[in-house]
Structures are given as C-alpha cells and as structure tokens.
Write a protein that holds these residues in place. Structure first.
Motif, PDB file in Angstrom:
ATOM      1  N   ALA A 149      50.736  37.943   7.371  1.00  0.00           N
ATOM      2  CA  ALA A 149      49.290  37.702   7.413  1.00  0.00           C
ATOM      3  C   ALA A 149      48.527  39.014   7.280  1.00  0.00           C
ATOM      4  O   ALA A 149      48.807  39.974   7.995  1.00  0.00           O
ATOM      5  CB  ALA A 149      48.922  37.008   8.716  1.00  0.00           C
ATOM      6  N   PRO A 150      47.554  39.087   6.383  1.00  0.00           N
ATOM      7  CA  PRO A 150      46.794  40.334   6.218  1.00  0.00           C
ATOM      8  C   PRO A 150      46.176  40.840   7.520  1.00  0.00           C
ATOM      9  O   PRO A 150      46.202  42.046   7.787  1.00  0.00           O
ATOM     10  CB  PRO A 150      45.723  39.943   5.193  1.00  0.00           C
ATOM     11  CG  PRO A 150      46.372  38.874   4.371  1.00  0.00           C
ATOM     12  CD  PRO A 150      47.188  38.090   5.353  1.00  0.00           C
TER      13      PRO A 150
ATOM     14  N   ALA B  12      49.247  27.922   3.080  1.00  0.00           N
ATOM     15  CA  ALA B  12      50.257  28.375   2.131  1.00  0.00           C
ATOM     16  C   ALA B  12      50.166  29.869   1.837  1.00  0.00           C
ATOM     17  O   ALA B  12      51.117  30.446   1.310  1.00  0.00           O
ATOM     18  CB  ALA B  12      50.129  27.593   0.817  1.00  0.00           C
ATOM     19  N   TYR B  13      49.043  30.502   2.179  1.00  0.00           N
ATOM     20  CA  TYR B  13      48.864  31.895   1.761  1.00  0.00           C
ATOM     21  C   TYR B  13      49.932  32.814   2.345  1.00  0.00           C
ATOM     22  O   TYR B  13      50.587  33.571   1.615  1.00  0.00           O
ATOM     23  CB  TYR B  13      47.474  32.411   2.139  1.00  0.00           C
ATOM     24  CG  TYR B  13      47.243  33.810   1.615  1.00  0.00           C
ATOM     25  CD1 TYR B  13      46.884  34.021   0.292  1.00  0.00           C
ATOM     26  CD2 TYR B  13      47.453  34.921   2.419  1.00  0.00           C
ATOM     27  CE1 TYR B  13      46.707  35.292  -0.216  1.00  0.00           C
ATOM     28  CE2 TYR B  13      47.274  36.212   1.928  1.00  0.00           C
ATOM     29  CZ  TYR B  13      46.906  36.389   0.615  1.00  0.00           C
ATOM     30  OH  TYR B  13      46.757  37.659   0.107  1.00  0.00           O
ATOM     31  N   ASN B  14      50.114  32.787   3.648  1.00  0.00           N
ATOM     32  CA  ASN B  14      51.082  33.690   4.273  1.00  0.00           C
ATOM     33  C   ASN B  14      52.509  33.365   3.835  1.00  0.00           C
ATOM     34  O   ASN B  14      53.341  34.267   3.706  1.00  0.00           O
ATOM     35  CB  ASN B  14      50.966  33.622   5.790  1.00  0.00           C
ATOM     36  CG  ASN B  14      49.633  34.139   6.290  1.00  0.00           C
ATOM     37  OD1 ASN B  14      48.972  34.932   5.627  1.00  0.00           O
ATOM     38  ND2 ASN B  14      49.220  33.678   7.457  1.00  0.00           N
ATOM     39  N   VAL B  15      52.781  32.077   3.598  1.00  0.00           N
ATOM     40  CA  VAL B  15      54.085  31.697   3.056  1.00  0.00           C
ATOM     41  C   VAL B  15      54.274  32.329   1.680  1.00  0.00           C
ATOM     42  O   VAL B  15      55.346  32.862   1.357  1.00  0.00           O
ATOM     43  CB  VAL B  15      54.212  30.160   2.962  1.00  0.00           C
ATOM     44  CG1 VAL B  15      55.508  29.754   2.271  1.00  0.00           C
ATOM     45  CG2 VAL B  15      54.146  29.543   4.360  1.00  0.00           C
ATOM     46  N   GLY B  16      53.223  32.291   0.876  1.00  0.00           N
ATOM     47  CA  GLY B  16      53.309  32.872  -0.455  1.00  0.00           C
ATOM     48  C   GLY B  16      53.507  34.378  -0.429  1.00  0.00           C
ATOM     49  O   GLY B  16      54.286  34.925  -1.223  1.00  0.00           O
ATOM     50  N   VAL B  17      52.805  35.072   0.470  1.00  0.00           N
ATOM     51  CA  VAL B  17      53.001  36.511   0.590  1.00  0.00           C
ATOM     52  C   VAL B  17      54.447  36.805   0.978  1.00  0.00           C
ATOM     53  O   VAL B  17      55.066  37.740   0.450  1.00  0.00           O
ATOM     54  CB  VAL B  17      52.023  37.111   1.625  1.00  0.00           C
ATOM     55  CG1 VAL B  17      52.332  38.581   1.863  1.00  0.00           C
ATOM     56  CG2 VAL B  17      50.582  36.954   1.142  1.00  0.00           C
TER      57      VAL B  17
ATOM     58  N   LEU C 177      36.151  44.349  12.429  1.00  0.00           N
ATOM     59  CA  LEU C 177      36.900  45.283  11.588  1.00  0.00           C
ATOM     60  C   LEU C 177      37.483  44.467  10.437  1.00  0.00           C
ATOM     61  O   LEU C 177      38.616  43.989  10.507  1.00  0.00           O
ATOM     62  CB  LEU C 177      38.010  45.958  12.398  1.00  0.00           C
ATOM     63  CG  LEU C 177      37.540  46.735  13.642  1.00  0.00           C
ATOM     64  CD1 LEU C 177      38.729  47.198  14.471  1.00  0.00           C
ATOM     65  CD2 LEU C 177      36.674  47.923  13.230  1.00  0.00           C
ATOM     66  N   PRO C 178      36.714  44.249   9.376  1.00  0.00           N
ATOM     67  CA  PRO C 178      37.170  43.394   8.279  1.00  0.00           C
ATOM     68  C   PRO C 178      38.502  43.866   7.710  1.00  0.00           C
ATOM     69  O   PRO C 178      38.768  45.077   7.640  1.00  0.00           O
ATOM     70  CB  PRO C 178      36.049  43.511   7.247  1.00  0.00           C
ATOM     71  CG  PRO C 178      34.853  43.940   8.027  1.00  0.00           C
ATOM     72  CD  PRO C 178      35.381  44.825   9.111  1.00  0.00           C
ATOM     73  N   VAL C 179      39.310  42.923   7.305  1.00  0.00           N
ATOM     74  CA  VAL C 179      40.602  43.252   6.718  1.00  0.00           C
ATOM     75  C   VAL C 179      40.379  43.865   5.338  1.00  0.00           C
ATOM     76  O   VAL C 179      39.794  43.224   4.459  1.00  0.00           O
ATOM     77  CB  VAL C 179      41.494  42.004   6.606  1.00  0.00           C
ATOM     78  CG1 VAL C 179      42.844  42.362   5.982  1.00  0.00           C
ATOM     79  CG2 VAL C 179      41.694  41.364   7.974  1.00  0.00           C
ATOM     80  N   PRO C 180      40.800  45.099   5.109  1.00  0.00           N
ATOM     81  CA  PRO C 180      40.587  45.738   3.799  1.00  0.00           C
ATOM     82  C   PRO C 180      41.296  44.977   2.676  1.00  0.00           C
ATOM     83  O   PRO C 180      42.329  44.324   2.882  1.00  0.00           O
ATOM     84  CB  PRO C 180      41.198  47.132   3.989  1.00  0.00           C
ATOM     85  CG  PRO C 180      41.137  47.381   5.463  1.00  0.00           C
ATOM     86  CD  PRO C 180      41.382  46.038   6.086  1.00  0.00           C
ATOM     87  N   GLY C 181      40.739  45.089   1.507  1.00  0.00           N
ATOM     88  CA  GLY C 181      41.276  44.364   0.361  1.00  0.00           C
ATOM     89  C   GLY C 181      42.710  44.696   0.035  1.00  0.00           C
ATOM     90  O   GLY C 181      43.425  43.878  -0.556  1.00  0.00           O
ATOM     91  N   ARG C 182      43.186  45.903   0.404  1.00  0.00           N
ATOM     92  CA  ARG C 182      44.557  46.282   0.048  1.00  0.00           C
ATOM     93  C   ARG C 182      45.601  45.405   0.732  1.00  0.00           C
ATOM     94  O   ARG C 182      46.753  45.366   0.286  1.00  0.00           O
ATOM     95  CB  ARG C 182      44.806  47.748   0.418  1.00  0.00           C
ATOM     96  CG  ARG C 182      44.772  48.064   1.906  1.00  0.00           C
ATOM     97  CD  ARG C 182      45.041  49.549   2.167  1.00  0.00           C
ATOM     98  NE  ARG C 182      45.002  49.907   3.570  1.00  0.00           N
ATOM     99  CZ  ARG C 182      43.902  50.212   4.230  1.00  0.00           C
ATOM    100  NH1 ARG C 182      42.727  50.195   3.605  1.00  0.00           N
ATOM    101  NH2 ARG C 182      43.951  50.529   5.514  1.00  0.00           N
ATOM    102  N   TYR C 183      45.208  44.698   1.802  1.00  0.00           N
ATOM    103  CA  TYR C 183      46.162  43.818   2.478  1.00  0.00           C
ATOM    104  C   TYR C 183      46.308  42.475   1.756  1.00  0.00           C
ATOM    105  O   TYR C 183      47.246  41.732   2.020  1.00  0.00           O
ATOM    106  CB  TYR C 183      45.740  43.590   3.933  1.00  0.00           C
ATOM    107  CG  TYR C 183      45.880  44.835   4.782  1.00  0.00           C
ATOM    108  CD1 TYR C 183      47.107  45.196   5.330  1.00  0.00           C
ATOM    109  CD2 TYR C 183      44.787  45.664   5.009  1.00  0.00           C
ATOM    110  CE1 TYR C 183      47.233  46.348   6.086  1.00  0.00           C
ATOM    111  CE2 TYR C 183      44.901  46.814   5.769  1.00  0.00           C
ATOM    112  CZ  TYR C 183      46.128  47.156   6.306  1.00  0.00           C
ATOM    113  OH  TYR C 183      46.268  48.298   7.054  1.00  0.00           O
ATOM    114  N   PHE C 184      45.389  42.171   0.861  1.00  0.00           N
ATOM    115  CA  PHE C 184      45.510  40.977   0.032  1.00  0.00           C
ATOM    116  C   PHE C 184      46.151  41.418  -1.279  1.00  0.00           C
ATOM    117  O   PHE C 184      45.507  41.505  -2.325  1.00  0.00           O
ATOM    118  CB  PHE C 184      44.136  40.344  -0.179  1.00  0.00           C
ATOM    119  CG  PHE C 184      43.498  39.864   1.092  1.00  0.00           C
ATOM    120  CD1 PHE C 184      43.784  38.603   1.589  1.00  0.00           C
ATOM    121  CD2 PHE C 184      42.628  40.690   1.797  1.00  0.00           C
ATOM    122  CE1 PHE C 184      43.204  38.160   2.777  1.00  0.00           C
ATOM    123  CE2 PHE C 184      42.043  40.262   2.978  1.00  0.00           C
ATOM    124  CZ  PHE C 184      42.339  38.992   3.476  1.00  0.00           C
ATOM    125  N   ASP C 185      47.435  41.722  -1.202  1.00  0.00           N
ATOM    126  CA  ASP C 185      48.111  42.452  -2.271  1.00  0.00           C
ATOM    127  C   ASP C 185      48.926  41.570  -3.212  1.00  0.00           C
ATOM    128  O   ASP C 185      49.754  42.068  -3.974  1.00  0.00           O
ATOM    129  CB  ASP C 185      49.016  43.536  -1.673  1.00  0.00           C
ATOM    130  CG  ASP C 185      49.913  43.013  -0.552  1.00  0.00           C
ATOM    131  OD1 ASP C 185      49.865  41.807  -0.256  1.00  0.00           O
ATOM    132  OD2 ASP C 185      50.654  43.832   0.035  1.00  0.00           O
TER     133      ASP C 185
END
Length: 372
Positions: A137-138, A323-328, A303-311
């Motif tokens: 999870a980001p 499904a997002y974290n499963v996909g990561v 503290l917003p999650v920076p975009g680099r964590y949505f990689d």
C-alpha cells in the motif's frame, strides 16, 4: 513501471469463481492490466463450475482440480485463492509440479500447517509469495519511510484501534465459514494479521506479547434471511507488548464496524507523532490518510502520499479499489521472478507472521506474557 519484460508469465488461479468472491474483484483486474502476465488457466471445485468460470472470463484451460491445473505446462505461477482450509492441498499440488506459488494470506490453517508449507516450499526450490499486500500500500510505504527518515525521532510507542468489519452482529450469505474458528479465517488471522504485518514492516517485529481475546457475540444473524448462527471466532482481540526496538505497542481489534473509530494507528516518538486513519481495519484494502506533526508544531497536518509511491501506472484506474494493492504486489512478484530479487514476502515470512499470531493465542489462553 514494469519494463524490459521479454517473456510472459503464465498464471493459473485456483478459486476464480463465476459467481463471486475475492479473486474476481482483486486478482483478475490486477492481472489483466499488468504487462508480463498471461492468465492462462483456472481451477474450481468441480468441472462444471470450472467450465462456467472459464466461459465467463474467457479462459480456455478450465480444470476441476488444482492438481490438473498445476500439471499444465502453460502455467508458471499458481495463485491460491480458496478458503483457508483448502490452502494446504492446493499448495502441495503446485509444489509437487515444480511451480511457483502465490498464496493468499493466511498461508495455512494454523502455525503448524504454515510451517510445514514453508518447509515444503524450501525443499521444492521454487519461488513462493504470500499475499500480505498491505506492505504494498502506498500509504504504508510512505509511513515506513517517514519513520525510517526520522520524522518522529526514536519511536516510543504505537497504538492501533480498529474494526474488523466482519465478525459483527450480522454475516453475509455464504460467509458462514468465517464464523467457525477451526476454519482458520478469523478476525485475528485476516484483518489483524494483515495490519500487524504492516506494523512490523514499519516499526519492527514484536519481541514479546500479552493478549486478551473474547467471543462477545456468540450468536449472529445472517443478512437477508435472519437466520441465527453460532460464532466461535473471537470478536475482541487486544494485544500489548514490546517491539524488538523496546517501543511499547498495543493493538485492539473489535468485530463489525464502530460508530466512532474504525481505524486509528498512532506512532509516538521523541521528536514527533504520526497518525494513520482509515475506513476499516483491513489495512490491505482500506482508504488511508496519513497525518503528522513534529518539532514545535502542535497540530497534526496531512502528509499526502507522494506520487512516487504510485509506481505502477498500469493500475492507476484501480487506486480506489481493493485490487490496487494486490496489483502492486503482482508487479513486484514479476520483478522478483525476472530479476531474482526478494521484495515480496514468501512462505517463510508468512510462517513467521503466523508464529506471532500463535504466540498471541497462547498468551490469551494462558494469561501469560509470551516471548518471541
């Protein structure tokens, strides 16, 4: 971004149903978006249900048993998405066929089964992966880096209060097996297990635990039908202890949902504080917000999650979905298989986490502090 993938990994899912379930809502959308994967086969409990699923999802290889799927030379990675009591038979069939395996969490029905499966995987010499996707999870990765970067200074303590969402006054039709402790799919093993795994990733492992558990709702009602059923799964789990760092930790999960707090995780340190809130205690699925303050600041700020964590941009349209974290995690599995890295928890990691849950159960049963 997934890059430089020359070959495609053939996936076979055991437990992809035409009716409903976790696999169609998580594994399927993740796999169909990621380059490098081919979903080539599925297996269900009967040949008839397998054919129905194959027709619905357009998968030609549809098998009535896990052993048949594992024997298919087109399958490189077997995904285990069945109820916990069936994990052992499916995993052993895949290992016997020499296939890599990704199993949903919890790995086994109890610590002994988990350790046996981890040992079998080590003997088979294949890559294994445990579905502890809260680590992907980001927001959780962002939190880990904030702590590692010294945002709070030395961690003094951490506390979690969370709702299990299920195991409340009602249960969903078809969800009756989650009410029986012997089936292994409990509030302790599922939402608590995912959350405490993320806690350990961010702050380190527990060194000792004390615990109190209780079944406060021995009878619950099926939604729709009104049928009353017994529940033997503990719907109150309160754990306290020390982490290996010396920090004091407390984690309290309650069954169902609360009118007050459904997820609150606080980390207190010598220089600052961090707070994570969410809509329920399944950290691997929840929508999370991170806030913090340090130094002379007296109020928390987001503290917003920076975009680099949505990689993994291929998954951007799934950011609000379970499904997002499963996909990561699938993206990381692919890298591990291609590059020989070890970024995804394996069966040995899963067995270690189940040893923690076993220690909690022993502490609750005996009223003693258990050292890990």
């Amino acid at each position: 971004m997934i890059e430089n993938i020359k070959a495609r990994t053939g996936v076979g899912i055991v437990g992809l149903s035409a009716r409903s379930g976790w696999a169609p809502h998580s594994h399927l959308p993740a796999l169909t978006r990621l380059p490098g994967y081919d979903l080539r086969a599925l297996a269900a409990s009967t040949p008839e249900s397998a054919r129905a699923a194959g027709e619905k999802y357009g998968i030609g290889r549809a098998y009535g048993s896990a052993a048949e799927l594992a024997a298919d030379p087109a399958v490189d990675l077997v995904v285990v998405s069945v109820r916990v009591p069936r994990h052992r038979e499916v995993i052993l069939a895949a290992l016997a066929a020499g296939k890599h395996v990704l199993s949903e969490w919890p790995l086994g029905n109890g610590v002994t089964e988990a350790e046996d499966l981890a040992a079998a995987a080590a003997r088979a010499g294949v890559r294994t992966f445990a579905g502890l996707q809260a680590r992907a999870a980001p927001a959780v990765r962002h939190l880990r880096d904030l702590v590692a970067g010294g945002f709070v200074g030395e961690v003094l303590s951490t506390s979690v209060v969370a709702s299990g969402r299920r195991w409340g006054p009602t249960f969903e039709p078809g969800g009756g097996y989650l009410l029986e402790k012997e089936n292994g799919g409990t509030m302790l093993t599922i939402p608590f297990g995912h959350t405490v795994d993320a806690l350990a990733m961010v702050l380190g492992e527990f060194g000792e635990v004390s615990a109190t558990t209780a079944v406060r709702r021995p009878l619950v009602t099926e939604e729709g039908s009104g049928r009353v059923a017994p529940m033997t799964v503990e719907d109150q789990v309160a754990v306290s202890g020390r982490l290996a760092s010396g920090a004091v930790a407390s984690v309290h999960f309650r069954g169902g949902l609360s009118r007050g707090t459904d997820f609150h995780w606080e980390i207190n340190g010598t220089d600052g504080d961090l707070v994570v809130t969410g809509d329920h205690g399944h950290l691997q699925q929840a929508r999370l917000t991170v806030r913090g303050a340090r130094g002379s600041a007296t109020e928390l700020a987001e503290l917003p999650v920076p975009g680099r964590y949505f990689d993994v941009p291929e998954l951007d349209d799934l950011r609000a979905e379970p499904a997002y974290n499963v996909g990561v995690q699938y993206a990381r599995v692919l890298r591990d298989l291609r590059e020989g890295t070890r970024t995804v928890p394996d069966f040995a990691d899963a067995a270690r986490r189940q040893r923690l849950l076993d220690a909690i159960e022993r502490a609750a049963a005996t009223g003693t502090r258990v050292t890990l």
